[in-house]
Write a protein that holds these residues in place. Sequence first.
Motif, PDB file in Angstrom:
ATOM      1  N   PHE A  41       9.168  -3.220   2.471  1.00 30.86           N
ATOM      2  CA  PHE A  41       9.559  -3.290   1.192  1.00 30.86           C
ATOM      3  C   PHE A  41       8.471  -3.850   0.456  1.00 30.86           C
ATOM      4  CE2 PHE A  41      12.208  -5.022  -2.252  1.00 30.86           C
ATOM      5  CZ  PHE A  41      12.991  -3.790  -2.646  1.00 30.86           C
ATOM      6  N   GLU A  42       8.123  -5.299   0.935  1.00 32.44           N
ATOM      7  CA  GLU A  42       7.115  -6.035  -0.180  1.00 32.44           C
ATOM      8  C   GLU A  42       5.919  -5.263  -0.362  1.00 32.44           C
ATOM      9  OE1 GLU A  42       6.974  -9.642   1.815  1.00 32.44           O
ATOM     10  OE2 GLU A  42       8.934 -10.219   1.559  1.00 32.44           O
ATOM     11  N   LYS A  47       1.933  -2.501  -4.057  1.00 31.82           N
ATOM     12  CA  LYS A  47       1.054  -1.133  -4.418  1.00 31.82           C
ATOM     13  C   LYS A  47       1.651  -0.660  -5.444  1.00 31.82           C
ATOM     14  CE  LYS A  47      -1.901  -1.718  -1.249  1.00 31.82           C
ATOM     15  NZ  LYS A  47      -3.392  -1.630  -1.419  1.00 31.82           N
ATOM     16  N   SER A  48       2.682  -1.027  -6.339  1.00 37.20           N
ATOM     17  CA  SER A  48       3.379  -0.508  -7.164  1.00 37.20           C
ATOM     18  C   SER A  48       4.107   1.036  -7.185  1.00 37.20           C
ATOM     19  CB  SER A  48       2.305  -0.438  -8.621  1.00 37.20           C
ATOM     20  OG  SER A  48       1.763  -1.621  -8.788  1.00 37.20           O
TER      21      SER A  48
END
Length: 57
Positions: A41-42, A47-48
């Motif tokens: 998730f992070e 990575k937008s």
Amino acid sequence: MREIEVFIDTEEIAEFFFHELVKRGYVPSEEELEELADITFEYLIEKSIIDEEIQDE
């Protein structure tokens, strides 16, 4: 490029990793799966690919 709305559930990510790891001969613990899901998730945020939106429940 158009914008689409995508909902990402870390529990769903953890379940996906569990099934994929078991197919490859690994048996991860629940804690390990949660960590992998959070890291994934992070990564998507970094990575937008997604934006985190916190909803009031």
